[in-house]
Design an enzyme around this catalytic site. Structure first.
Site, PDB file in Angstrom:
ATOM      1  N   TYR A  56      39.230  80.365  75.628  1.00  0.00           N
ATOM      2  CA  TYR A  56      39.298  79.541  74.403  1.00  0.00           C
ATOM      3  C   TYR A  56      38.385  80.073  73.310  1.00  0.00           C
ATOM      4  O   TYR A  56      38.719  80.011  72.118  1.00  0.00           O
ATOM      5  CB  TYR A  56      39.021  78.070  74.742  1.00  0.00           C
ATOM      6  CG  TYR A  56      40.181  77.490  75.495  1.00  0.00           C
ATOM      7  CD1 TYR A  56      40.171  77.362  76.885  1.00  0.00           C
ATOM      8  CD2 TYR A  56      41.362  77.158  74.823  1.00  0.00           C
ATOM      9  CE1 TYR A  56      41.273  76.902  77.568  1.00  0.00           C
ATOM     10  CE2 TYR A  56      42.468  76.696  75.499  1.00  0.00           C
ATOM     11  CZ  TYR A  56      42.422  76.582  76.874  1.00  0.00           C
ATOM     12  OH  TYR A  56      43.536  76.139  77.542  1.00  0.00           O
ATOM     13  N   GLN A  91      52.169  70.760  69.171  1.00  0.00           N
ATOM     14  CA  GLN A  91      51.687  71.154  70.491  1.00  0.00           C
ATOM     15  C   GLN A  91      50.596  72.209  70.334  1.00  0.00           C
ATOM     16  O   GLN A  91      49.906  72.558  71.281  1.00  0.00           O
ATOM     17  CB  GLN A  91      52.834  71.736  71.336  1.00  0.00           C
ATOM     18  CG  GLN A  91      53.973  70.781  71.579  1.00  0.00           C
ATOM     19  CD  GLN A  91      55.144  71.482  72.250  1.00  0.00           C
ATOM     20  OE1 GLN A  91      55.248  71.519  73.474  1.00  0.00           O
ATOM     21  NE2 GLN A  91      56.019  72.073  71.458  1.00  0.00           N
ATOM     22  N   ASN A  92      50.482  72.728  69.116  1.00  0.00           N
ATOM     23  CA  ASN A  92      49.564  73.842  68.864  1.00  0.00           C
ATOM     24  C   ASN A  92      48.121  73.352  68.758  1.00  0.00           C
ATOM     25  O   ASN A  92      47.858  72.251  68.270  1.00  0.00           O
ATOM     26  CB  ASN A  92      49.947  74.575  67.573  1.00  0.00           C
ATOM     27  CG  ASN A  92      51.357  75.147  67.643  1.00  0.00           C
ATOM     28  OD1 ASN A  92      51.887  75.351  68.737  1.00  0.00           O
ATOM     29  ND2 ASN A  92      51.977  75.365  66.484  1.00  0.00           N
ATOM     30  N   HIS A 109      48.085  68.188  72.056  1.00  0.00           N
ATOM     31  CA  HIS A 109      47.439  68.973  73.122  1.00  0.00           C
ATOM     32  C   HIS A 109      46.017  69.373  72.753  1.00  0.00           C
ATOM     33  O   HIS A 109      45.459  70.300  73.342  1.00  0.00           O
ATOM     34  CB  HIS A 109      48.273  70.222  73.434  1.00  0.00           C
ATOM     35  CG  HIS A 109      49.559  69.895  74.111  1.00  0.00           C
ATOM     36  ND1 HIS A 109      50.630  70.738  74.129  1.00  0.00           N
ATOM     37  CD2 HIS A 109      49.954  68.785  74.793  1.00  0.00           C
ATOM     38  CE1 HIS A 109      51.626  70.181  74.800  1.00  0.00           C
ATOM     39  NE2 HIS A 109      51.246  68.992  75.207  1.00  0.00           N
ATOM     40  N   CYS A 136      25.558  69.329  73.210  1.00  0.00           N
ATOM     41  CA  CYS A 136      26.366  68.295  72.550  1.00  0.00           C
ATOM     42  C   CYS A 136      25.524  67.662  71.443  1.00  0.00           C
ATOM     43  O   CYS A 136      24.377  67.254  71.692  1.00  0.00           O
ATOM     44  CB  CYS A 136      26.757  67.237  73.584  1.00  0.00           C
ATOM     45  SG  CYS A 136      27.440  65.731  72.844  1.00  0.00           S
ATOM     46  N   GLY A 175      60.050  75.909  66.611  1.00  0.00           N
ATOM     47  CA  GLY A 175      59.226  76.933  67.253  1.00  0.00           C
ATOM     48  C   GLY A 175      58.678  76.570  68.604  1.00  0.00           C
ATOM     49  O   GLY A 175      57.525  76.878  68.918  1.00  0.00           O
ATOM     50  N   THR A 176      59.500  75.925  69.433  1.00  0.00           N
ATOM     51  CA  THR A 176      59.023  75.630  70.785  1.00  0.00           C
ATOM     52  C   THR A 176      60.109  75.947  71.807  1.00  0.00           C
ATOM     53  O   THR A 176      61.290  75.772  71.567  1.00  0.00           O
ATOM     54  CB  THR A 176      58.551  74.157  70.920  1.00  0.00           C
ATOM     55  OG1 THR A 176      58.082  73.926  72.246  1.00  0.00           O
ATOM     56  CG2 THR A 176      59.664  73.178  70.582  1.00  0.00           C
ATOM     57  N   SER A 177      59.655  76.426  72.964  1.00  0.00           N
ATOM     58  CA  SER A 177      60.600  76.863  74.012  1.00  0.00           C
ATOM     59  C   SER A 177      61.163  75.673  74.780  1.00  0.00           C
ATOM     60  O   SER A 177      62.082  75.833  75.587  1.00  0.00           O
ATOM     61  CB  SER A 177      59.872  77.789  74.995  1.00  0.00           C
ATOM     62  OG  SER A 177      58.779  77.081  75.606  1.00  0.00           O
ATOM     63  N   ALA A 219      60.874  80.719  61.639  1.00  0.00           N
ATOM     64  CA  ALA A 219      60.412  79.483  60.988  1.00  0.00           C
ATOM     65  C   ALA A 219      60.063  79.742  59.531  1.00  0.00           C
ATOM     66  O   ALA A 219      60.365  78.921  58.651  1.00  0.00           O
ATOM     67  CB  ALA A 219      59.200  78.941  61.736  1.00  0.00           C
TER      68      ALA A 219
END
Ligand code: BV8
Length: 228
Positions: A56, A91-92, A109, A136, A175-177, A219
């Site tokens: 990440y 979802q990005n 997500h 934190c 743009g999603t599978s 897109a």
């Protein structure tokens, strides 16, 4: 034909592809030989937190080198101009919709630029590596994980999404599978409630058969043409 007042849009990695953000299942769909499904899980984080944080950290750092494309900008214009209900569910985990100016936006997500504290449960903005173990800002503990919904974890704000799907007149997927649930099931929910359904994608998706209409292409070309 029902008048279109309420719109729900779902986007996936394909809308960010032309900005240079890697998709999950394209040729670049692997990361250092790892399948995303193997790294984006709580078990992977338990087993090897440094590997998952690095995965990440690298994607977060990449955000500084990419920019919203014409599709992100067109959706932001639509959001600003549309008088009815409007919800962009992405979802990005990149911030390209945010930077393009989308307001009625929901990251189901999670987001690369957010951290979740395992000690106090608070979220905070993250702009650099979590591998370096920043504390934190709320509880001062070194216990930050990526604020990302991993496989096996519940996506965020599902009730709000389900309500929007039940009330929408038009559902557009870009743009999603259509490989990952529950997002992949949204088209069937919207259709069940009588919405018209439109897909814009580079290739046919796993869900193409459920859409009233599927437009194949990039897109960056299809979305501005559709919004105008
Ligand atoms: C949950 C964050 C339960 C991480 C992501 C068997 C059957 C059904 C479901 C399951 C099953 N086994 C397991 C499950 C559940 C699982 C799932 O669906 N697995 C799949 C693999 C079968 N789902 C989950 O675990 C979800 N949670 O079910 O929780 C629960 C219930 C109660 C209580 C607790 C828990 C959570 C899933 C979320 C995982 N996190 N992302 C990260 O980013 O690192 S998923 C990740 O992949 C994305 O966010 C996205 O959602 C998903 C799919 O990716 P896409 O966005 O579609 O990208 P992809 O590369 O696949 O496709 C890109 C598309 O773009 C392509 O079609 C391509 O043609 C197109 N394209 C490319 N270029 C362009 C383009 N289109 C237009 N223009 C271009 N230029």
């Amino acid at each position: 034909m029902r008048e279109i007042n309420n719109i729900v849009i779902l986007t996936g990695a394909g809308i960010s592809a032309e900005s240079g953000v890697a998709t999950f299942r394209g040729p670049d769909g692997l990361w250092e030989g790892h399948r995303v499904e193997d790294v984006a899980t709580p078990e992977a984080f338990q087993r090897d937190p440094a590997l998952v944080q690095k995965f990440y950290d690298e994607r977060r750092a990449k955000l500084q080198t990419v920019h919203p494309n014409a599709a992100h900008k067109a959706l932001a214009r639509l959001d600003a101009d549309w008088g009815g209900d409007f919800l962009l569910v992405t979802q990005n985990v990149d911030d390209l919709h945010d930077r393009a100016g989308s307001k009625r936006l929901l990251h189901m997500h999670g987001e690369l630029l957010s951290g979740l504290c395992l000690a106090c449960g608070e979220r905070s903005a993250v702009h650099k590596d979590l591998s370096s173990g920043p504390a934190c800002p709320h509880c001062d503990q070194v216990a930050l994980r990526p604020d990302i919904v991993w496989f096996g974890e519940m996506p965020y704000q599902m009730e709000r999404i389900e309500l929007a799907l039940a009330q929408c007149d038009l559902f557009v997927s870009i743009g999603t599978s259509g490989a990952v649930y529950p997002a992949a099931g949204f088209v069937r929910s919207a259709a069940h409630y009588g919405a018209r359904t439109l897909e814009m994608n580079l290739d046919p998706s796993d869900g193409s058969l459920y859409f009233d209409e599927s437009r194949m292409g990039k897109a960056g070309d299809l979305v501005p043409a559709w919004v105008e």
